[in-house]
Design a protein around this motif. Structure first.
Motif, PDB file in Angstrom:
ATOM      1  N   GLU A 174       8.158 -75.912 -28.430  1.00 31.95           N
ATOM      2  CA  GLU A 174       8.196 -76.568 -27.225  1.00 31.95           C
ATOM      3  C   GLU A 174       7.583 -75.729 -25.885  1.00 31.95           C
ATOM      4  O   GLU A 174       6.997 -76.124 -24.989  1.00 31.95           O
ATOM      5  N   SER A 175       7.701 -74.191 -26.196  1.00 33.26           N
ATOM      6  CA  SER A 175       7.305 -73.319 -25.285  1.00 33.26           C
ATOM      7  C   SER A 175       5.906 -72.975 -25.413  1.00 33.26           C
ATOM      8  O   SER A 175       4.973 -72.425 -24.626  1.00 33.26           O
ATOM      9  N   LEU A 176       5.369 -72.936 -26.595  1.00 30.68           N
ATOM     10  CA  LEU A 176       4.311 -72.086 -27.306  1.00 30.68           C
ATOM     11  C   LEU A 176       4.031 -70.771 -26.703  1.00 30.68           C
ATOM     12  O   LEU A 176       3.250 -70.387 -26.477  1.00 30.68           O
ATOM     13  N   ASN A 177       5.190 -70.193 -26.959  1.00 37.33           N
ATOM     14  CA  ASN A 177       5.295 -68.868 -26.534  1.00 37.33           C
ATOM     15  C   ASN A 177       6.417 -68.131 -26.990  1.00 37.33           C
ATOM     16  O   ASN A 177       7.678 -68.420 -27.044  1.00 37.33           O
ATOM     17  N   PHE A 178       6.297 -67.316 -27.854  1.00 33.90           N
ATOM     18  CA  PHE A 178       6.992 -66.462 -28.888  1.00 33.90           C
ATOM     19  C   PHE A 178       8.098 -65.687 -28.067  1.00 33.90           C
ATOM     20  O   PHE A 178       9.411 -65.669 -28.464  1.00 33.90           O
ATOM     21  N   THR A 179       7.643 -65.024 -27.033  1.00 33.83           N
ATOM     22  CA  THR A 179       8.676 -64.221 -26.013  1.00 33.83           C
ATOM     23  C   THR A 179       9.464 -65.238 -25.533  1.00 33.83           C
ATOM     24  O   THR A 179      10.715 -64.738 -25.429  1.00 33.83           O
ATOM     25  N   ARG A 180       9.135 -66.126 -24.843  1.00 36.55           N
ATOM     26  CA  ARG A 180      10.223 -67.243 -24.030  1.00 36.55           C
ATOM     27  C   ARG A 180      11.060 -67.786 -25.082  1.00 36.55           C
ATOM     28  O   ARG A 180      12.316 -67.991 -24.797  1.00 36.55           O
ATOM     29  N   ALA A 181      10.458 -68.000 -26.383  1.00 39.70           N
ATOM     30  CA  ALA A 181      11.313 -68.882 -27.393  1.00 39.70           C
ATOM     31  C   ALA A 181      12.321 -67.777 -27.687  1.00 39.70           C
ATOM     32  O   ALA A 181      13.604 -68.092 -27.908  1.00 39.70           O
ATOM     33  N   ALA A 182      12.057 -66.539 -27.845  1.00 39.39           N
ATOM     34  CA  ALA A 182      12.970 -65.551 -28.241  1.00 39.39           C
ATOM     35  C   ALA A 182      14.239 -65.061 -27.103  1.00 39.39           C
ATOM     36  O   ALA A 182      15.435 -65.152 -27.347  1.00 39.39           O
ATOM     37  N   ALA A 183      13.666 -65.326 -25.805  1.00 40.81           N
ATOM     38  CA  ALA A 183      14.570 -65.231 -24.879  1.00 40.81           C
ATOM     39  C   ALA A 183      15.692 -66.241 -24.769  1.00 40.81           C
ATOM     40  O   ALA A 183      16.641 -66.136 -24.396  1.00 40.81           O
ATOM     41  N   ARG A 184      15.162 -67.377 -24.906  1.00 37.38           N
ATOM     42  CA  ARG A 184      15.811 -68.577 -24.872  1.00 37.38           C
ATOM     43  C   ARG A 184      16.990 -68.624 -25.951  1.00 37.38           C
ATOM     44  O   ARG A 184      17.985 -69.068 -25.858  1.00 37.38           O
ATOM     45  N   ASN A 185      16.667 -68.007 -26.905  1.00 42.19           N
ATOM     46  CA  ASN A 185      17.719 -67.977 -28.247  1.00 42.19           C
ATOM     47  C   ASN A 185      18.290 -66.693 -28.364  1.00 42.19           C
ATOM     48  O   ASN A 185      19.199 -66.350 -29.357  1.00 42.19           O
ATOM     49  N   PHE A 186      18.121 -65.879 -27.178  1.00 38.81           N
ATOM     50  CA  PHE A 186      18.968 -64.532 -27.313  1.00 38.81           C
ATOM     51  C   PHE A 186      18.680 -63.599 -28.227  1.00 38.81           C
ATOM     52  O   PHE A 186      19.758 -63.167 -28.998  1.00 38.81           O
ATOM     53  N   VAL A 187      17.565 -63.540 -28.951  1.00 35.02           N
ATOM     54  CA  VAL A 187      17.101 -62.745 -30.216  1.00 35.02           C
ATOM     55  C   VAL A 187      16.027 -61.902 -29.727  1.00 35.02           C
ATOM     56  O   VAL A 187      15.137 -62.468 -28.867  1.00 35.02           O
ATOM     57  N   ALA A 188      15.611 -60.978 -30.770  1.00 37.82           N
ATOM     58  CA  ALA A 188      14.634 -60.170 -30.608  1.00 37.82           C
ATOM     59  C   ALA A 188      13.449 -60.902 -30.767  1.00 37.82           C
ATOM     60  O   ALA A 188      13.368 -61.853 -31.542  1.00 37.82           O
ATOM     61  N   GLN A 189      12.114 -60.742 -30.191  1.00 35.96           N
ATOM     62  CA  GLN A 189      11.208 -61.394 -30.623  1.00 35.96           C
ATOM     63  C   GLN A 189      10.521 -61.138 -32.141  1.00 35.96           C
ATOM     64  O   GLN A 189      10.273 -61.951 -32.809  1.00 35.96           O
ATOM     65  N   SER A 190      10.664 -59.908 -32.481  1.00 43.45           N
ATOM     66  CA  SER A 190      10.309 -59.478 -33.727  1.00 43.45           C
ATOM     67  C   SER A 190      11.259 -60.420 -34.811  1.00 43.45           C
ATOM     68  O   SER A 190      10.642 -60.834 -35.899  1.00 43.45           O
ATOM     69  N   ALA A 191      12.514 -60.535 -34.554  1.00 44.22           N
ATOM     70  CA  ALA A 191      13.460 -61.274 -35.270  1.00 44.22           C
ATOM     71  C   ALA A 191      13.101 -62.798 -35.410  1.00 44.22           C
ATOM     72  O   ALA A 191      12.842 -63.320 -36.509  1.00 44.22           O
ATOM     73  N   LEU A 192      12.794 -63.102 -34.300  1.00 44.99           N
ATOM     74  CA  LEU A 192      12.406 -64.790 -34.506  1.00 44.99           C
ATOM     75  C   LEU A 192      10.956 -65.040 -34.968  1.00 44.99           C
ATOM     76  O   LEU A 192      10.914 -65.966 -35.811  1.00 44.99           O
ATOM     77  N   SER A 193      10.065 -63.981 -34.782  1.00 47.05           N
ATOM     78  CA  SER A 193       8.711 -64.140 -35.702  1.00 47.05           C
ATOM     79  C   SER A 193       8.974 -63.960 -37.073  1.00 47.05           C
ATOM     80  O   SER A 193       8.355 -64.797 -37.676  1.00 47.05           O
ATOM     81  N   GLY A 194       9.776 -63.198 -37.428  1.00 46.29           N
ATOM     82  CA  GLY A 194      10.202 -63.078 -38.647  1.00 46.29           C
ATOM     83  C   GLY A 194      10.648 -64.536 -39.276  1.00 46.29           C
ATOM     84  O   GLY A 194      10.458 -64.646 -40.757  1.00 46.29           O
ATOM     85  N   GLN A 195      11.637 -64.806 -38.685  1.00 45.37           N
ATOM     86  CA  GLN A 195      12.194 -66.375 -39.171  1.00 45.37           C
ATOM     87  C   GLN A 195      11.170 -67.248 -39.288  1.00 45.37           C
ATOM     88  O   GLN A 195      11.486 -68.177 -40.440  1.00 45.37           O
TER      89      GLN A 195
END
Length: 303
Positions: A14-35
């Motif tokens: 929805e955001s087409l942005n890993f940084t914003r998506a990580a902030a939205r879910n309160f997780v580190a970007q590296s963790a979100l990218s790994g998932q």
């Protein structure tokens, strides 16, 4: 596949942005990218095209997105239903409202009565063009919506409860040669003047463009606005002419500071249907109770 994987995927999609998506879910970007990478390995296909400048969905990602949104919406409904097992005591009703319902069924009054009956249910209100809100109901991201569309325009699985059929009228300046006319045809209305369209994807825009088509002329290339009140005010000042639901014109006459003329259209098929739309297959208790508030009210006859 776990729900959090779908949640992270939808956030990135929805955001087409890993940084914003990580902030939205309160997780580190590296963790979100790994998932996300783990989800891609599990499915055996990439879900995103990534480069240093942009993120976009692959074909597989575009297929997965509406399915993931629907799954997450159903999980939210299941959670609310369990919480409300002892009655409609708490929860959220996700309601879409067009800018102006233009109907003698007072939607605000219905919301007030619903709140009186179920004070623990909170409203989450969305305001968007009718086409987008119908798509959100189909996707499960809205529970119900009041839209300017009729049953024949709805996707499979979405049902509607008609609320009103509002005539469309022309709005011109008080000193216009057309002011005070009994009827006006669209070719005459737009002859030599600019025309104000309402926002694209709206039910009102569809009705007006259909009226232009019946008149045998293409929609004139003037300009569009997103607020009906401002459209009427500009028409009142002679900047352009416009077409709006009759109820909106009457309300503007009552509250406006500049006089204008409301002229009926010669095209009697130029009307604005207003409906409540919902998905029976995934109707929560709160949404079902809200729909019932409309059902118990008498259906208004066309004006």
């Amino acid at each position: 596949m776990e729900l959090r994987h779908l949640k992270y995927f939808v956030s990135v999609a929805e955001s087409l942005n890993f940084t914003r998506a990580a902030a939205r879910n309160f997780v580190a970007q590296s963790a979100l990218s790994g998932q996300i990478a783990g989800l891609e390995r599990e499915l055996g296909v990439p879900l995103f095209h990534r480069n240093s400048r942009s993120v976009s969905l692959t074909e597989a990602g575009r297929v997965l997105l509406p399915l993931a949104q629907r799954i997450l919406a159903d999980v939210d409904i299941a959670r609310m239903e369990v919480e409300a097992l002892a009655g409609l005591r708490r929860g959220t009703l996700r309601l879409g409202l067009i800018q102006t319902p233009a109907t003698s069924v007072d939607v605000i009054d219905v919301m007030g009565e619903f709140h009186r009956r179920h004070p623990g249910i909170e409203f989450a209100i969305s305001d968007a063009p009718s086409g987008r809100m119908v798509a959100a109901v189909a996707a499960g991201t809205l529970d119900v919506a009041v839209v300017g569309m009729e049953a024949s325009e709805l996707p499979q699985g979405v049902e509607s409860l008609p609320l009103a059929v509002e005539p469309l009228v022309a709005v011109v300046a008080a000193d216009s040669p057309l002011a005070g006319r009994g009827l006006v045809g669209i070719p005459e209305l737009v002859d030599g003047v600019q025309f104000i369209h309402f926002a694209r994807e709206s039910g009102l825009r569809r009705r007006v463009e259909a009226a232009f088509a019946r008149a045998g002329i293409p929609p004139v290339g003037s300009f569009e606005m997103g607020q009906i009140h401002d459209m009427i005010r500009l028409a009142a000042r002679g900047v352009a002419v416009t077409i709006v639901p009759h109820t909106d014109a009457l309300e503007a006459e009552r509250t406006g500071d500049t006089p204008f003329s409301v002229v009926p259209l010669a095209d009697h098929d130029a009307v604005h249907p207003v409906s409540l739309v919902y998905m029976p297959a995934r109707l929560s208790s709160a949404a079902a109770a809200f729909v019932e508030e409309f059902r118990i009210r008498p259906l208004p006859t066309p004006s």
